[in-house]
Design a protein around this motif. Sequence first.
Motif, mmCIF file in Angstrom:
data_model
loop_
_atom_site.group_PDB
_atom_site.id
_atom_site.type_symbol
_atom_site.label_atom_id
_atom_site.label_comp_id
_atom_site.label_asym_id
_atom_site.label_seq_id
_atom_site.Cartn_x
_atom_site.Cartn_y
_atom_site.Cartn_z
ATOM 1 N N HIS A 60 4.820 -9.893 17.843
ATOM 2 C CA HIS A 60 6.054 -9.877 17.046
ATOM 3 C C HIS A 60 7.011 -8.743 17.407
ATOM 4 C CE1 HIS A 60 4.096 -12.757 14.443
ATOM 5 N NE2 HIS A 60 3.241 -11.888 13.921
ATOM 6 N N GLY A 61 6.530 -7.734 18.130
ATOM 7 C CA GLY A 61 7.400 -6.579 18.407
ATOM 8 C C GLY A 61 7.732 -5.773 17.161
ATOM 9 N N VAL A 62 6.785 -5.705 16.224
ATOM 10 C CA VAL A 62 6.999 -4.909 15.005
ATOM 11 C C VAL A 62 7.100 -3.416 15.349
ATOM 12 C CG1 VAL A 62 6.063 -6.435 13.219
ATOM 13 C CG2 VAL A 62 4.484 -5.127 14.658
ATOM 14 N N ASP A 63 7.674 -2.650 14.432
ATOM 15 C CA ASP A 63 7.909 -1.223 14.680
ATOM 16 C C ASP A 63 6.744 -0.334 14.263
ATOM 17 O OD1 ASP A 63 10.670 -1.409 15.674
ATOM 18 O OD2 ASP A 63 11.037 -2.253 13.679
ATOM 19 N N ALA A 64 5.673 -0.927 13.766
ATOM 20 C CA ALA A 64 4.478 -0.139 13.427
ATOM 21 C C ALA A 64 3.269 -1.064 13.466
ATOM 22 C CB ALA A 64 4.607 0.470 12.030
ATOM 23 N N ALA A 65 2.127 -0.464 13.754
ATOM 24 C CA ALA A 65 0.847 -1.164 13.646
ATOM 25 C C ALA A 65 0.205 -0.725 12.333
ATOM 26 C CB ALA A 65 -0.049 -0.785 14.818
ATOM 27 N N ILE A 66 -0.520 -1.637 11.691
ATOM 28 C CA ILE A 66 -1.331 -1.232 10.533
ATOM 29 C C ILE A 66 -2.782 -1.341 10.981
ATOM 30 C CG2 ILE A 66 -1.108 -3.582 9.552
ATOM 31 C CD1 ILE A 66 -1.442 -0.796 7.122
ATOM 32 N N PHE A 67 -3.518 -0.281 10.722
ATOM 33 C CA PHE A 67 -4.921 -0.215 11.140
ATOM 34 C C PHE A 67 -5.677 -1.419 10.588
ATOM 35 C CE2 PHE A 67 -9.232 1.839 10.641
ATOM 36 C CZ PHE A 67 -9.472 1.970 11.999
ATOM 37 N N PHE A 68 -6.399 -2.144 11.440
ATOM 38 C CA PHE A 68 -7.153 -3.290 10.949
ATOM 39 C C PHE A 68 -8.427 -2.801 10.260
ATOM 40 C CE2 PHE A 68 -10.256 -6.683 11.073
ATOM 41 C CZ PHE A 68 -9.548 -7.650 10.374
ATOM 42 N N SER A 69 -8.455 -2.992 8.951
ATOM 43 C CA SER A 69 -9.579 -2.543 8.138
ATOM 44 C C SER A 69 -9.475 -3.275 6.815
ATOM 45 C CB SER A 69 -9.503 -1.021 7.942
ATOM 46 O OG SER A 69 -10.720 -0.530 7.403
ATOM 47 N N ASP A 70 -10.084 -2.763 5.778
ATOM 48 C CA ASP A 70 -9.913 -3.342 4.447
ATOM 49 C C ASP A 70 -10.108 -2.227 3.419
ATOM 50 O OD1 ASP A 70 -9.561 -6.072 3.001
ATOM 51 O OD2 ASP A 70 -11.068 -4.990 1.848
ATOM 52 N N ILE A 71 -9.566 -2.449 2.227
ATOM 53 C CA ILE A 71 -9.693 -1.399 1.210
ATOM 54 C C ILE A 71 -11.149 -1.150 0.816
ATOM 55 C CG2 ILE A 71 -7.337 -1.654 0.292
ATOM 56 C CD1 ILE A 71 -8.613 -3.176 -2.103
ATOM 57 N N VAL A 72 -12.038 -2.122 1.038
ATOM 58 C CA VAL A 72 -13.435 -1.898 0.635
ATOM 59 C C VAL A 72 -14.295 -1.306 1.758
ATOM 60 C CG1 VAL A 72 -13.298 -3.690 -1.125
ATOM 61 C CG2 VAL A 72 -14.272 -4.262 1.101
ATOM 62 N N VAL A 73 -13.733 -1.123 2.952
ATOM 63 C CA VAL A 73 -14.519 -0.548 4.059
ATOM 64 C C VAL A 73 -15.116 0.818 3.689
ATOM 65 C CG1 VAL A 73 -14.315 0.413 6.400
ATOM 66 C CG2 VAL A 73 -13.489 -1.900 5.918
ATOM 67 N N PRO A 74 -14.323 1.753 3.128
ATOM 68 C CA PRO A 74 -14.941 3.051 2.790
ATOM 69 C C PRO A 74 -16.021 2.950 1.716
ATOM 70 C CG PRO A 74 -12.621 2.981 2.099
ATOM 71 C CD PRO A 74 -12.856 1.769 2.937
ATOM 72 N N LEU A 75 -15.917 1.964 0.824
ATOM 73 C CA LEU A 75 -16.965 1.802 -0.197
ATOM 74 C C LEU A 75 -18.268 1.386 0.476
ATOM 75 C CD1 LEU A 75 -14.985 -0.103 -3.003
ATOM 76 C CD2 LEU A 75 -15.368 2.364 -2.768
ATOM 77 N N GLN A 76 -18.181 0.418 1.370
ATOM 78 C CA GLN A 76 -19.388 -0.025 2.060
ATOM 79 C C GLN A 76 -19.944 1.085 2.948
ATOM 80 O OE1 GLN A 76 -19.668 -2.411 5.448
ATOM 81 N NE2 GLN A 76 -21.045 -3.924 4.524
ATOM 82 N N ALA A 77 -19.039 1.803 3.611
ATOM 83 C CA ALA A 77 -19.485 2.902 4.483
ATOM 84 C C ALA A 77 -20.213 3.975 3.684
ATOM 85 C CB ALA A 77 -18.288 3.506 5.216
ATOM 86 N N ALA A 78 -19.791 4.174 2.427
ATOM 87 C CA ALA A 78 -20.448 5.184 1.579
ATOM 88 C C ALA A 78 -21.843 4.724 1.158
ATOM 89 C CB ALA A 78 -19.590 5.465 0.352
ATOM 90 N N GLY A 79 -22.108 3.431 1.227
ATOM 91 C CA GLY A 79 -23.439 2.942 0.867
ATOM 92 C C GLY A 79 -23.445 1.970 -0.309
ATOM 93 N N ILE A 80 -22.264 1.576 -0.782
ATOM 94 C CA ILE A 80 -22.207 0.608 -1.883
ATOM 95 C C ILE A 80 -22.438 -0.792 -1.307
ATOM 96 C CG2 ILE A 80 -20.647 -0.427 -3.601
ATOM 97 C CD1 ILE A 80 -19.382 2.433 -3.823
ATOM 98 N N ASP A 81 -23.241 -1.589 -2.011
ATOM 99 C CA ASP A 81 -23.573 -2.933 -1.521
ATOM 100 C C ASP A 81 -22.408 -3.866 -1.837
ATOM 101 O OD1 ASP A 81 -24.689 -5.305 -0.787
ATOM 102 O OD2 ASP A 81 -26.591 -5.008 -1.858
ATOM 103 N N ILE A 82 -21.525 -4.044 -0.872
ATOM 104 C CA ILE A 82 -20.323 -4.862 -1.065
ATOM 105 C C ILE A 82 -20.090 -5.674 0.197
ATOM 106 C CG2 ILE A 82 -18.783 -2.980 -0.309
ATOM 107 C CD1 ILE A 82 -16.823 -3.874 -2.518
ATOM 108 N N GLU A 83 -19.690 -6.917 0.016
ATOM 109 C CA GLU A 83 -19.453 -7.809 1.144
ATOM 110 C C GLU A 83 -18.076 -8.425 0.987
ATOM 111 O OE1 GLU A 83 -20.276 -8.854 3.997
ATOM 112 O OE2 GLU A 83 -21.983 -7.481 4.100
ATOM 113 N N ILE A 84 -17.470 -8.888 2.090
ATOM 114 C CA ILE A 84 -16.259 -9.703 1.959
ATOM 115 C C ILE A 84 -16.667 -11.131 2.284
ATOM 116 C CG2 ILE A 84 -13.997 -10.225 2.918
ATOM 117 C CD1 ILE A 84 -13.468 -7.279 3.176
#
Length: 357
Positions: free
Chosen positions: A82-106
């Motif tokens: 698209h030639g957008v003026d910024a990239a947004i990091f591909f991740s999700d708002i629950v990634v840090p919760l899962q990384a911390a050890g919370i049992d969460i799935e998408i």
Amino acid sequence: MSATENSSPTPACSPDGRDPAPSLLVRAARGEQVAHPPVWFMRQAGRSLPEYRALRVGTGMLESCRTPDLVTEITLQPVRRHGVDAAIFFSDIVVPLQAAGIDIEIVAGVGPVVASPVRSAADVEAMPRLSAEQIPDITESVQRLVCELDGVPLIGFAGAPYTLASYLIEGGPSKDHARTKALMHSDPATWHRLLSTLADISATFLLTQLAAGASAVQLFDSWAGGLSEADYRAFVLPHSQDVFAAIADYDVPKIHFGVGTGELLAAMRDAGASVVGVDWRTPLDEAARRIGGTVAVQGNLDPALLFADWHVVEREVRRIVSEGRRAPGHIFNLGHGVLPDTDPEMLTRVVELVHSL
Ligand SMILES: O=C(O)CCc1c2[nH]c(c1CC(=O)O)Cc1[nH]c(c(CC(=O)O)c1CCC(=O)O)Cc1[nH]c(c(CC(=O)O)c1CCC(=O)O)Cc1[nH]c(c(CCC(=O)O)c1CC(=O)O)C2
């Protein structure tokens, strides 16, 4: 050695497009005069793109978010297309919760699902914290992206404490957030402890992305618009303020966004944002007035209108850019994320149009 062979940044691309030549995004966020607004889209990477759907076959969402090869490629796809003026990091708002050890799935077609919802003081007490050492892959992905983006700014992001809490308490997506609001009002001590734990987790996730070279951040409080201003200020704002305070040393655009937040725009600015994201319900000139004319705005094309005929989209884009000119700075975006069935060609045309205005 190329950036992909080395997980630490090379001097040529480490502080990146984060100065000395500020990008269009950074300049617009600072309220500087720009020829046209910068444009990017929430959820610009993802299901609207056939190249994303092809790459994701056989890999779960959260696993994809933790795999630097995939994160790098998926983040770059909409920039190339698209030639957008910024990239947004591909991740999700629950990634840090899962990384911390919370049992969460998408779960595909559902969203985040939490194995053991957090509803009592003991549940909150048992919650893990997140340390930077648990997410070396996030550092690696950001560093690789900053090199590959070659000056196009990378926006890092995290979920705000309230929106994260809503998923943890409800156990998954919810329309009314009834259990969340019940806990907030019936056990304020537990509530504040939970939000303070989540503020810590969000801050660690943002700091990791900033330390690795992200040029801007967005804090998503997607569901805050369901609260009255009084409840927002009493139960949510102090914790979002803590997140922004933790990243205050980074002189980068700090965007704060939620859906249906017309009544909360000034309060969300008070959280410490330098750019306030606005959904399609409030015209940008009116949003700027409510915010007090002190910070830039981001938004606000209704993502559903991308399913209408082009002449409708064109009229709306022109209106939004013209209303945005009455704000102290404007970053063009949708009023919420790209819907999965959107024709990507429409997004490319929106970018071209914004760039021509
Ligand atoms: O309705 C709900 O509550 C669950 C929503 C849900 C979340 N992750 C999810 C889903 C399922 C789905 O989108 O189908 C699951 C999710 N997150 C994401 C994707 C990729 C895609 O949309 O095709 C998907 C779908 C993955 C799949 O099913 O394969 C990636 C994602 N989430 C997010 C971002 C950041 C951004 O929006 O730009 C990004 C990455 C940037 C990008 O794709 O370009 C942020 C996110 N995730 C989430 C939220 C909460 C609110 C919301 O979704 O609108 C928010 C914040 C927001 O967009 O307002 C939670």
